[in-house]
Scaffold this motif. Structure first.
Motif, PDB file in Angstrom:
ATOM      1  N   ALA A   1       0.768  -1.381   0.231  1.00  0.00           N
ATOM      2  CA  ALA A   1       0.119  -0.036  -0.094  1.00  0.00           C
ATOM      3  C   ALA A   1       0.890   1.221  -0.061  1.00  0.00           C
ATOM      4  CB  ALA A   1      -0.745   0.011   1.242  1.00  0.00           C
TER       5      ALA A   1
ATOM      6  N   TYR B   1      -1.822  12.345 -11.557  1.00  0.00           N
ATOM      7  CA  TYR B   1      -1.376  10.698 -11.550  1.00  0.00           C
ATOM      8  C   TYR B   1      -2.498  10.224 -10.957  1.00  0.00           C
ATOM      9  CZ  TYR B   1       3.467  11.822 -12.641  1.00  0.00           C
ATOM     10  OH  TYR B   1       4.645  12.169 -13.539  1.00  0.00           O
TER      11      TYR B   1
ATOM     12  N   GLU C   1     -25.047   8.143   1.918  1.00  0.00           N
ATOM     13  CA  GLU C   1     -25.820   8.545   2.811  1.00  0.00           C
ATOM     14  C   GLU C   1     -27.150   8.963   2.658  1.00  0.00           C
ATOM     15  OE1 GLU C   1     -23.581  11.465   5.644  1.00  0.00           O
ATOM     16  OE2 GLU C   1     -21.599  10.020   5.523  1.00  0.00           O
TER      17      GLU C   1
ATOM     18  N   ARG D   1     -20.623  18.489   5.403  1.00  0.00           N
ATOM     19  CA  ARG D   1     -21.087  16.857   5.382  1.00  0.00           C
ATOM     20  C   ARG D   1     -20.602  16.245   4.133  1.00  0.00           C
ATOM     21  NH1 ARG D   1     -27.135  14.366   5.862  1.00  0.00           N
ATOM     22  NH2 ARG D   1     -26.562  12.305   5.859  1.00  0.00           N
TER      23      ARG D   1
ATOM     24  N   ASP E   1     -16.726  16.119   3.630  1.00  0.00           N
ATOM     25  CA  ASP E   1     -16.232  14.832   4.734  1.00  0.00           C
ATOM     26  C   ASP E   1     -16.471  13.735   3.906  1.00  0.00           C
ATOM     27  OD1 ASP E   1     -15.451  13.566   6.521  1.00  0.00           O
ATOM     28  OD2 ASP E   1     -17.338  13.349   7.484  1.00  0.00           O
ATOM     29  N   LEU E   2     -17.453  13.614   3.001  1.00  0.00           N
ATOM     30  CA  LEU E   2     -18.004  12.484   2.420  1.00  0.00           C
ATOM     31  C   LEU E   2     -16.994  12.142   1.105  1.00  0.00           C
ATOM     32  CD1 LEU E   2     -20.482  10.229   2.051  1.00  0.00           C
ATOM     33  CD2 LEU E   2     -21.202  11.922   0.333  1.00  0.00           C
TER      34      LEU E   2
ATOM     35  N   ARG F   1     -14.112  13.350   0.742  1.00  0.00           N
ATOM     36  CA  ARG F   1     -12.631  13.213   1.080  1.00  0.00           C
ATOM     37  C   ARG F   1     -12.664  11.590   1.351  1.00  0.00           C
ATOM     38  NH1 ARG F   1     -10.732  12.933   6.272  1.00  0.00           N
ATOM     39  NH2 ARG F   1      -8.516  13.654   6.134  1.00  0.00           N
TER      40      ARG F   1
ATOM     41  N   ARG G   1      -8.008  23.014   0.399  1.00  0.00           N
ATOM     42  CA  ARG G   1      -7.417  22.691   1.665  1.00  0.00           C
ATOM     43  C   ARG G   1      -7.534  21.130   2.058  1.00  0.00           C
ATOM     44  NH1 ARG G   1      -3.304  24.766   5.087  1.00  0.00           N
ATOM     45  NH2 ARG G   1      -3.595  26.898   4.580  1.00  0.00           N
ATOM     46  N   LEU G   2      -8.771  21.075   2.099  1.00  0.00           N
ATOM     47  CA  LEU G   2      -9.588  19.910   2.806  1.00  0.00           C
ATOM     48  C   LEU G   2      -9.423  18.681   1.659  1.00  0.00           C
ATOM     49  CD1 LEU G   2     -10.766  19.162   5.622  1.00  0.00           C
ATOM     50  CD2 LEU G   2     -12.756  19.401   4.187  1.00  0.00           C
TER      51      LEU G   2
ATOM     52  N   HIS H   1      -4.281  17.517  -2.987  1.00  0.00           N
ATOM     53  CA  HIS H   1      -2.919  17.398  -2.610  1.00  0.00           C
ATOM     54  C   HIS H   1      -2.181  18.554  -3.267  1.00  0.00           C
ATOM     55  CE1 HIS H   1      -4.383  13.158  -3.219  1.00  0.00           C
ATOM     56  NE2 HIS H   1      -3.689  13.253  -1.874  1.00  0.00           N
TER      57      HIS H   1
ATOM     58  N   ASP I   1      -0.741  22.681   0.844  1.00  0.00           N
ATOM     59  CA  ASP I   1      -0.291  23.529   2.000  1.00  0.00           C
ATOM     60  C   ASP I   1       0.634  24.741   1.786  1.00  0.00           C
ATOM     61  OD1 ASP I   1       1.017  20.529   2.319  1.00  0.00           O
ATOM     62  OD2 ASP I   1       2.311  22.193   3.126  1.00  0.00           O
TER      63      ASP I   1
ATOM     64  N   ASN J   1       6.523  22.369   4.196  1.00  0.00           N
ATOM     65  CA  ASN J   1       5.374  23.171   4.185  1.00  0.00           C
ATOM     66  C   ASN J   1       5.696  24.767   3.476  1.00  0.00           C
ATOM     67  OD1 ASN J   1       3.466  24.924   6.650  1.00  0.00           O
ATOM     68  ND2 ASN J   1       2.732  24.260   4.793  1.00  0.00           N
TER      69      ASN J   1
ATOM     70  N   ARG K   1       4.779  15.631  -5.446  1.00  0.00           N
ATOM     71  CA  ARG K   1       4.526  14.220  -5.284  1.00  0.00           C
ATOM     72  C   ARG K   1       5.378  13.500  -4.261  1.00  0.00           C
ATOM     73  NH1 ARG K   1       1.541  11.215  -8.124  1.00  0.00           N
ATOM     74  NH2 ARG K   1       3.266   9.609  -8.705  1.00  0.00           N
TER      75      ARG K   1
ATOM     76  N   LEU L   1       4.932  14.637  -0.799  1.00  0.00           N
ATOM     77  CA  LEU L   1       3.847  13.874  -0.284  1.00  0.00           C
ATOM     78  C   LEU L   1       4.319  12.365   0.276  1.00  0.00           C
ATOM     79  CD1 LEU L   1       0.785  14.766  -2.492  1.00  0.00           C
ATOM     80  CD2 LEU L   1       1.277  15.606  -0.116  1.00  0.00           C
TER      81      LEU L   1
ATOM     82  N   VAL M   1     -11.073  18.001  11.080  1.00  0.00           N
ATOM     83  CA  VAL M   1     -11.854  17.923   9.823  1.00  0.00           C
ATOM     84  C   VAL M   1     -13.102  17.509  10.716  1.00  0.00           C
ATOM     85  CG1 VAL M   1     -12.219  16.320   7.996  1.00  0.00           C
ATOM     86  CG2 VAL M   1     -10.111  16.643   8.528  1.00  0.00           C
ATOM     87  N   PRO M   2     -14.456  18.518  10.092  1.00  0.00           N
ATOM     88  CA  PRO M   2     -15.597  18.139  10.520  1.00  0.00           C
ATOM     89  C   PRO M   2     -15.886  16.834  10.524  1.00  0.00           C
ATOM     90  CG  PRO M   2     -15.532  19.822   8.873  1.00  0.00           C
ATOM     91  CD  PRO M   2     -14.208  19.295   8.875  1.00  0.00           C
ATOM     92  N   ARG M   3     -16.803  16.292  11.482  1.00  0.00           N
ATOM     93  CA  ARG M   3     -17.494  14.990  11.558  1.00  0.00           C
ATOM     94  C   ARG M   3     -16.755  13.675  11.712  1.00  0.00           C
ATOM     95  NH1 ARG M   3     -21.994  12.999   8.053  1.00  0.00           N
ATOM     96  NH2 ARG M   3     -20.506  12.936   6.399  1.00  0.00           N
TER      97      ARG M   3
ATOM     98  N   ASN N   1      -1.251   4.056   5.523  1.00  0.00           N
ATOM     99  CA  ASN N   1      -0.080   3.136   5.177  1.00  0.00           C
ATOM    100  C   ASN N   1      -0.366   1.778   5.210  1.00  0.00           C
ATOM    101  OD1 ASN N   1       2.161   4.734   4.429  1.00  0.00           O
ATOM    102  ND2 ASN N   1       2.278   5.502   6.541  1.00  0.00           N
ATOM    103  N   GLY N   2      -1.694   1.519   5.140  1.00  0.00           N
ATOM    104  CA  GLY N   2      -2.183   0.273   4.732  1.00  0.00           C
ATOM    105  C   GLY N   2      -2.580  -0.751   5.970  1.00  0.00           C
TER     106      GLY N   2
END
Lengths: 265, 232
Positions: A2, A37, A146, A196, A199-200, A202, A223-224, A227, A244, B60, B85, B88, B105-107, B121-122
Motif C-alpha cells: 500500500a 497521477y 448517506e 457533510r 467529509d463524504l 474526502r 485545503r481539505l 494534494h 499547504d 510546508n 508528489r 507527499l 476535519v468536521p464529523r 499506510n495500509g
C-alpha cells in the motif's frame, strides 16, 4: 504494497500540454500544462472569469482546444490524445472511466426519474442488464452517500440540495471511474450541508483512490480535499505546488491576495 | 552514523506583495543535522524562526536556497528541490509533524483522526483503531470521547489528540512544535515518555519546547536559532 512510492510506480493518468482556448481575441485559457497521477487530487482555484471552468471543459473533452492537447491513459494502459478519440469512444470514457460532478445537480441528474434509475442508468449504459443486481448496487451506493434507501424510488426533484448533490456523486462513482472532474461541487449548498458533503467526498476519494480535478473558488475546500493546487488568473496558471505550501507560503501577489481574503472561522 | 536530516545553508524570506513588496527575512544559513535516535531542540526567542525551520523541514514552507536533506527509504532526498508528489511520499513514509494546533476535519471521530496515518499506510481499520485507543488511553482522553469529533474538545484535549495522531506512526522522523504547551504535569510526563520511546526506536526528532524542564528532559542537543537570524 500500500505504501509504495507513487512516484516510482506510476505513469500519469492525464497530461495537459500547452492547453489554450480563445474566443475571438479573448484568451480564456493560455498555455496550461500539467500531469495528473492516479489517486491525485488537483484543485484549480481562482476568481470568476479566471478560466478555471474553461480549463475543466477542455480537460474533459467537452470543449475543443484552440491549441495544445490532452492525453489520457486508457484502461488498457495506452495513452491517447483526447482530440483523436471518436465520438463513441469519448462517450464510453465518460460513462465508465470518468465522472463529472456539476455544481448544479440538475445538470448531472435526470430530475424526473427515480434516484435508483439515476444510478442504475450508468450501469445499464455499460451493459448491466440484471434488474435485481442493478437495484442492489444502486441501493448500496445510496447508502454510501448517506441517502435513506427508502427514498430510492423518489425522483431527485423531491430531494434537498445536499441530497441531490450526493445522488449526483453516487451516479458518477457507480461505474468505478478512475478520474472525476468536479465543478464547484459544494457551491450552491448551505455551510452545514457543505461540511457533510466535503467529509463524504474526502473519504470516497481516499477509499477509491480517485484522481480528481476540482474547480473551486473556496480555498478551504481546496485545503481539505486536494494534494496540489493551481492558481489561475486571466487564463494563466500563475502559481502551483503542494496545497499547504501554496496556501501557507503563497508567493505570487494574486495568491497572497486570495489567501489573505479568507475570513477567519 | 548517517544523519536522517541534513540541512545546509537554507534561506527563507517572505515577500509581502500586499504590503508594497517588503521583504521579511526569516532565516539565513540554516545548517544542522539530526541523527537517528536523537532529539534536537531548537532554541531562541519568539520570532527567531523556529517554527519556520520546522515548516521548511516538512516542506510546508519553500526554501529560497539551500538544501533540506532527508533520508527517505534509504536515499537522501533534497526536499527543497523535490516535486510535490515526492514531498507527499516523504510525508507519508518518513516525516511526521505535530503542529501546535489540531486542524480538525468536521464529523470525523477522534479515534479515526488518530488512526488515520496508519490506515493511509495500509493497516486495517481495526488494528489501527486498537493502537489509537492505546495511545488515547495513555494520554488520558476518556473513552466516552473517542467517537466524538475533537472540534468541541478543550485546547488541552485537542492537543493530546494531535499528539496521539503524530506519535502513532512508525515514521523515522518526527517534528514537534510545542507538544507540551497546553498540557498539565501528568500529560507532559506522558509526552516525555513517548519521546524517550521514539528515541529508543531510532527516530530522529526536532522539537520546539519553551518549558525549560521539558527541554532538559528530552533534548540530546540544542541548536540555537539566533545564529540563523536573518539580519534585516
Amino acid at each position: 504494497m500500500a505504501d509504495q512510492d507513487l512516484l516510482e510506480t506510476d505513469q500519469p493518468l492525464l497530461v495537459a500540454e500547452s492547453l489554450s482556448k480563445s474566443y475571438g481575441r479573448i484568451a480564456a485559457c493560455r498555455e496550461v500544462s500539467f500531469s495528473l497521477y492516479p489517486g491525485e487530487v488537483l484543485a484549480i482555484v481562482g476568481e470568476s472569469g479566471s478560466g478555471k471552468s474553461t480549463l475543466l471543459q477542455l480537460l474533459s473533452g467537452q470543449l475543443a482546444a484552440s491549441g495544445g492537447q490532452v492525453a489520457y491513459r486508457m484502461r488498457d494502459g495506452v495513452t491517447r490524445d483526447l482530440a483523436a478519440l471518436g465520438e463513441a469512444e469519448r462517450r464510453l470514457l465518460f460513462r465508465t472511466d470518468w465522472g463529472f460532478v456539476h455544481q448544479d445537480p440538475a445538470q448531472g441528474l435526470r430530475m424526473a426519474v427515480s434516484a435508483g434509475a439515476n444510478v442504475g442508468e450508468r450501469l445499464m449504459a455499460v451493459g448491466w442488464n440484471h434488474y435485481g443486481r442493478i437495484r442492489e448496487t444502486a441501493s448500496d451506493w445510496l447508502t454510501r452517500v448517506e441517502i435513506d434507501v427508502a427514498r430510492i424510488d423518489d425522483a431527485p426533484r423531491t430531494y434537498s440540495g445536499g441530497m441531490r448533490q450526493r445522488l449526483q456523486i453516487a451516479r458518477n462513482l457507480v461505474t468505478g471511474p478512475r478520474l472525476v472532474f468536479m465543478d464547484e461541487p459544494t457551491g450552491g449548498l448551505d455551510v452545514s450541508v457543505q461540511a457533510r458533503l466535503l467529509d463524504l467526498l474526502r473519504n470516497l476519494v481516499a477509499e477509491l483512490q480517485l484522481a480528481v480535478v476540482i474547480v473551486t473558488h473556496d480555498l478551504a475546500v481546496a485545503r481539505l480535499l486536494s494534494h496540489r493546487v493551481m492558481v489561475m488568473k486571466g487564463g494563466r496558471v500563475i502559481e502551483t505546488g503542494l496545497t499547504d505550501q501554496v496556501l501557507d507560503d503563497p508567493r505570487e501577489p494574486y495568491t497572497q491576495l486570495l489567501v489573505s481574503s479568507i475570513l477567519p472561522p | 552514523m548517517t544523519a536522517m536530516i541534513d540541512i545546509a545553508d537554507a534561506n527563507k524570506t517572505f515577500t509581502m506583495h500586499l504590503q508594497g513588496g517588503i521583504e521579511l527575512p526569516v532565516v539565513r544559513g540554516v545548517t544542522f543535522h539530526v541523527d537517528p535516535g536523537e532529539c534536537v531542540v531548537l532554541s531562541g526567542p519568539s520570532g527567531a524562526g523556529k517554527s519556520s525551520i520546522l515548516k521548511m523541514i516538512f516542506g510546508n514552507y519553500r526554501c529560497d536556497s539551500g538544501r533540506i536533506g532527508i533520508r527517505h527509504r534509504g536515499a537522501l532526498i533534497d526536499l527543497a528541490a523535490a516535486e510535490p508528489r515526492q514531498v507527499l511520499n516523504v510525508r507519508r513514509a518518513t516525516i511526521g509533524y505535530v503542529s501546535q494546533f489540531l486542524r480538525a476535519v468536521p464529523r470525523v471521530a477522534t479515534i479515526d483522526v488518530v488512526a488515520e496515518p496508519l490506515i493511509v499506510n495500509g493497516m486495517t481499520r481495526a488494528d489501527a483503531q486498537a493502537r489509537a485507543g492505546e495511545l488515547l488511553h495513555r494520554l488520558n482522553i476518556p473513552e466516552r470521547l473517542w467517537q466524538l469529533p475533537p472540534a468541541t474538545f478543550s485546547g488541552g484535549e485537542q492537543q493530546r489528540v494531535n499528539i496521539a495522531r503524530g506519535f502513532i506512526s512508525d515514521l523515522p522522523i518526527l517534528l514537534l512544535d510545542e507538544p507540551t504547551a497546553s498540557l498539565d504535569a501528568a500529560n507532559r510526563a506522558v509526552v516525555v515518555a513517548l519521546v524517550a520511546e521514539k528515541k529508543r526506536q531510532g527516530v530522529a526528532m526536532v522539537a520546539i519546547v519553551h518549558d525549560d524542564e521539558i527541554r532538559h528532559l528530552i533534548a540530546d542537543r540544542i541548536v540555537d536559532v539566533t545564529g540563523f537570524a536573518a539580519a534585516a
